[in-house]
Design a protein around this motif. Structure first.
Motif, PDB file in Angstrom:
ATOM      1  N   ALA A 101       1.171  23.113  41.220  1.00  0.00           N
ATOM      2  CA  ALA A 101       2.071  22.537  42.225  1.00  0.00           C
ATOM      3  C   ALA A 101       2.816  23.623  42.991  1.00  0.00           C
ATOM      4  CB  ALA A 101       3.049  21.578  41.551  1.00  0.00           C
ATOM      5  N   VAL A 102       2.076  24.689  43.326  1.00  0.00           N
ATOM      6  CA  VAL A 102       2.686  25.755  44.140  1.00  0.00           C
ATOM      7  C   VAL A 102       2.215  25.596  45.585  1.00  0.00           C
ATOM      8  CG1 VAL A 102       2.904  27.372  42.221  1.00  0.00           C
ATOM      9  CG2 VAL A 102       0.820  27.393  43.614  1.00  0.00           C
ATOM     10  N   LYS A 103       2.882  26.282  46.505  1.00  0.00           N
ATOM     11  CA  LYS A 103       2.480  26.247  47.915  1.00  0.00           C
ATOM     12  C   LYS A 103       1.088  26.869  48.049  1.00  0.00           C
ATOM     13  CE  LYS A 103       6.280  24.718  50.000  1.00  0.00           C
ATOM     14  NZ  LYS A 103       6.270  23.355  50.527  1.00  0.00           N
ATOM     15  N   SER A 147       6.557  25.646  34.706  1.00  0.00           N
ATOM     16  CA  SER A 147       6.877  27.063  34.890  1.00  0.00           C
ATOM     17  C   SER A 147       7.230  27.340  36.340  1.00  0.00           C
ATOM     18  CB  SER A 147       5.693  27.941  34.480  1.00  0.00           C
ATOM     19  OG  SER A 147       4.596  27.696  35.320  1.00  0.00           O
ATOM     20  N   ASP A 148       8.138  28.266  36.519  1.00  0.00           N
ATOM     21  CA  ASP A 148       8.535  28.686  37.862  1.00  0.00           C
ATOM     22  C   ASP A 148       9.198  30.055  37.703  1.00  0.00           C
ATOM     23  OD1 ASP A 148       9.112  26.766  40.613  1.00  0.00           O
ATOM     24  OD2 ASP A 148      10.048  28.757  40.500  1.00  0.00           O
ATOM     25  N   PRO A 149       8.865  30.997  38.606  1.00  0.00           N
ATOM     26  CA  PRO A 149       9.453  32.333  38.445  1.00  0.00           C
ATOM     27  C   PRO A 149      10.945  32.351  38.760  1.00  0.00           C
ATOM     28  CG  PRO A 149       8.078  32.240  40.420  1.00  0.00           C
ATOM     29  CD  PRO A 149       7.947  30.917  39.744  1.00  0.00           C
ATOM     30  N   HIS A 150      11.418  31.308  39.446  1.00  0.00           N
ATOM     31  CA  HIS A 150      12.810  31.354  39.907  1.00  0.00           C
ATOM     32  C   HIS A 150      13.718  30.450  39.082  1.00  0.00           C
ATOM     33  CE1 HIS A 150      10.216  32.453  43.365  1.00  0.00           C
ATOM     34  NE2 HIS A 150      11.002  33.513  43.289  1.00  0.00           N
ATOM     35  N   GLN A 151      14.750  31.099  38.541  1.00  0.00           N
ATOM     36  CA  GLN A 151      15.717  30.414  37.662  1.00  0.00           C
ATOM     37  C   GLN A 151      16.307  29.148  38.303  1.00  0.00           C
ATOM     38  OE1 GLN A 151      16.560  31.273  34.562  1.00  0.00           O
ATOM     39  NE2 GLN A 151      18.383  30.000  34.241  1.00  0.00           N
TER      40      GLN A 151
HETATM   41  N1  LIG Z   1       5.982  17.833  49.357  1.00  0.00           N
HETATM   42  C1  LIG Z   1       4.993  17.056  49.769  1.00  0.00           C
HETATM   43  O1  LIG Z   1       5.181  15.960  50.227  1.00  0.00           O
HETATM   44  C2  LIG Z   1       3.571  17.466  49.651  1.00  0.00           C
HETATM   45  C3  LIG Z   1       2.590  16.662  50.217  1.00  0.00           C
HETATM   46  C4  LIG Z   1       1.269  17.050  50.078  1.00  0.00           C
HETATM   47  C5  LIG Z   1       0.964  18.208  49.393  1.00  0.00           C
HETATM   48  N2  LIG Z   1       1.950  18.968  48.860  1.00  0.00           N
HETATM   49  C6  LIG Z   1       1.597  20.172  48.155  1.00  0.00           C
HETATM   50  O2  LIG Z   1       2.294  20.258  46.954  1.00  0.00           O
HETATM   51  C7  LIG Z   1       2.531  21.622  46.643  1.00  0.00           C
HETATM   52  C8  LIG Z   1       3.975  21.771  46.230  1.00  0.00           C
HETATM   53  O3  LIG Z   1       4.813  21.333  47.305  1.00  0.00           O
HETATM   54  P1  LIG Z   1       6.375  21.187  47.103  1.00  0.00           P
HETATM   55  O4  LIG Z   1       6.879  20.461  48.295  1.00  0.00           O
HETATM   56  O5  LIG Z   1       6.652  20.662  45.753  1.00  0.00           O
HETATM   57  O6  LIG Z   1       6.786  22.731  47.213  1.00  0.00           O
HETATM   58  P2  LIG Z   1       8.026  23.482  46.547  1.00  0.00           P
HETATM   59  O7  LIG Z   1       9.164  22.550  46.371  1.00  0.00           O
HETATM   60  O8  LIG Z   1       8.212  24.743  47.335  1.00  0.00           O
HETATM   61  O9  LIG Z   1       7.462  23.835  45.097  1.00  0.00           O
HETATM   62  C9  LIG Z   1       6.667  24.932  44.795  1.00  0.00           C
HETATM   63  C10 LIG Z   1       7.309  25.622  43.604  1.00  0.00           C
HETATM   64  O10 LIG Z   1       6.443  26.661  43.130  1.00  0.00           O
HETATM   65  C11 LIG Z   1       7.245  27.780  42.797  1.00  0.00           C
HETATM   66  N3  LIG Z   1       6.445  29.003  42.752  1.00  0.00           N
HETATM   67  C12 LIG Z   1       6.285  29.962  43.703  1.00  0.00           C
HETATM   68  N4  LIG Z   1       5.467  30.937  43.246  1.00  0.00           N
HETATM   69  C13 LIG Z   1       5.113  30.608  41.989  1.00  0.00           C
HETATM   70  C14 LIG Z   1       4.307  31.230  40.997  1.00  0.00           C
HETATM   71  N5  LIG Z   1       3.689  32.372  41.218  1.00  0.00           N
HETATM   72  N6  LIG Z   1       4.166  30.619  39.799  1.00  0.00           N
HETATM   73  C15 LIG Z   1       4.778  29.430  39.550  1.00  0.00           C
HETATM   74  N7  LIG Z   1       5.562  28.802  40.458  1.00  0.00           N
HETATM   75  C16 LIG Z   1       5.729  29.380  41.662  1.00  0.00           C
HETATM   76  C17 LIG Z   1       8.278  27.783  43.876  1.00  0.00           C
HETATM   77  O11 LIG Z   1       9.381  28.563  43.513  1.00  0.00           O
HETATM   78  P3  LIG Z   1      10.477  29.016  44.638  1.00  0.00           P
HETATM   79  O12 LIG Z   1      10.722  27.860  45.543  1.00  0.00           O
HETATM   80  O13 LIG Z   1      11.628  29.332  43.831  1.00  0.00           O
HETATM   81  O14 LIG Z   1       9.812  30.124  45.379  1.00  0.00           O
HETATM   82  C18 LIG Z   1       8.638  26.290  43.970  1.00  0.00           C
HETATM   83  O15 LIG Z   1       9.611  25.930  43.023  1.00  0.00           O
HETATM   84  C19 LIG Z   1       2.179  22.415  47.891  1.00  0.00           C
HETATM   85  O16 LIG Z   1       0.987  23.128  47.677  1.00  0.00           O
HETATM   86  C20 LIG Z   1       1.983  21.391  48.968  1.00  0.00           C
HETATM   87  O17 LIG Z   1       0.914  21.761  49.821  1.00  0.00           O
HETATM   88  C21 LIG Z   1       3.242  18.620  48.974  1.00  0.00           C
END
Ligand SMILES: NC(=O)c1ccc[n+]([C@@H]2O[C@H](COP(=O)([O-])OP(=O)(O)OC[C@H]3O[C@@H](n4cnc5c(N)ncnc54)[C@H](OP(=O)(O)O)[C@@H]3O)[C@@H](O)[C@H]2O)c1
Length: 269
Positions: free
Chosen positions: A70-72, A34-38
């Motif tokens: 897997a959200v921020k 799930s993700d709010p953004h298309q």
């Molecule tokens: N990337 C890494 O290497 C890494 C390493 C360690 C930990 N992490 C952790 O992994 C998590 C995800 O990281 P990522 O890099 O995959 O981030 P990301 O690409 O920004 O993914 C997060 C997704 O969640 C979506 N989202 C925002 N609000 C939401 C809601 N209310 N309900 C459902 N989905 C929602 C976002 O949509 P929009 O973008 O459209 O707003 C985005 O698609 C983070 O918490 C981060 O701390 C990541």
């Protein structure tokens, strides 16, 4: 696994979902994100043909027993408030949000929710991750085994007690940035010796990958392996002396410690 859910269909969710499908842990049709953004939903569906996407976080809870959050980190509290009414005893929730503690997750979910907190790193995106995870009191040995299989599909994983996740964050979470800095600096040394920037970067990158593989595959310690390339009065010794004069290894250790301390600080805020 019959199904696997993701709340947040970003980069990490895509990498984990792809890893699990490639490793045959779950069929692509068993994945629901799930993700709010298309645009994020479209990209996820494009990268994982057969997987399903939705704009409704609750739909993931109703269909899937194992759900990866897997959200921020800054979105987590809002997501937890939204999903809380839909969390049942059958669910295992796996959070990959950096710095969000098990206590903070548990406080916002029904009592006895089974929770696992994971600290992944960016090489998970190419199947070469180093992740660690910690279980809360309600999670079972089968839950741990499940998460281990999930993380094994994108690299290596290790179970630790939760307080150690700060040290994991400082070492493997932030570590890729330190290794990039070493690669960059080695390449700059090659350029100073007359190599083209392109060739210098290729040689530095392959050297780092080869050296890491030597440690992983020979079972020898870094010190033993270093001694194998260091002959008396040779070139390597001259280089190691230059590093020692500038406290090179102390500086790298300090980087890991500073990142660990910052993780502890962020966890308190
Ligand atoms: N990337 C890494 O290497 C890494 C390493 C360690 C930990 N992490 C952790 O992994 C998590 C995800 O990281 P990522 O890099 O995959 O981030 P990301 O690409 O920004 O993914 C997060 C997704 O969640 C979506 N989202 C925002 N609000 C939401 C809601 N209310 N309900 C459902 N989905 C929602 C976002 O949509 P929009 O973008 O459209 O707003 C985005 O698609 C983070 O918490 C981060 O701390 C990541």
């Amino acid at each position: 696994m019959k199904n696997l859910g993701f709340i947040g269909a970003g980069r990490m969710a895509t990498a984990l979902a792809r890893g699990c499908v490639t490793a045959n842990l779950v069929g692509a049709e068993g994945v629901l994100a799930s993700d709010p953004h298309q645009p994020s939903r479209e990209k996820f569906a494009e990268e994982l043909p057969g997987a399903r996407v939705t704009g409704e976080n609750a739909a993931v809870l109703s269909e899937c027993d194992t759900v990866v959050l897997a959200v921020k980190p800054q979105m987590m509290d809002g997501v937890l408030a939204e999903i809380r009414p839909h969390v049942e005893g059958r669910h295992l929730l796996v959070s990959i949000a950096a710095g969000v503690t098990l206590e903070r997750l548990a406080r916002q979910l029904p009592a006895s929710t089974r929770l696992i907190r994971v600290m992944p790193n960016t090489p998970c995106l190419i199947g070469q991750g180093a992740s660690a995870f910690a279980l809360d009191a309600a999670a079972t040995a089968e839950d741990a085994a499940m998460v281990e299989r999930l993380l094994a599909s994108v690299g290596k994983s290790y179970e630790v007690e939760e307080p150690l996740l700060d040290a994991v964050t400082g070492l493997s979470g932030s570590g890729p940035a330190f290794v990039y800095t070493v690669i960059e600096a080695m390449a700059a040394g090659g350029v100073a010796g007359g190599l083209s920037p392109e060739l210098a970067l290729e040689l530095a990158t392959q050297t780092a990958a080869g050296a890491a593989a030597m440690v992983a595959q020979t079972g020898l310690s870094p010190a033993e392996l270093r001694s194998h390339v260091t002959s008396p009065n040779g070139t390597t010794l001259a280089g190691l002396n230059a590093l020692a004069e500038r406290n090179g290894s102390a500086a790298i250790q300090a980087a890991v410690e500073a990142a660990t301390n910052r993780s502890i600080e962020l966890g308190k805020s």
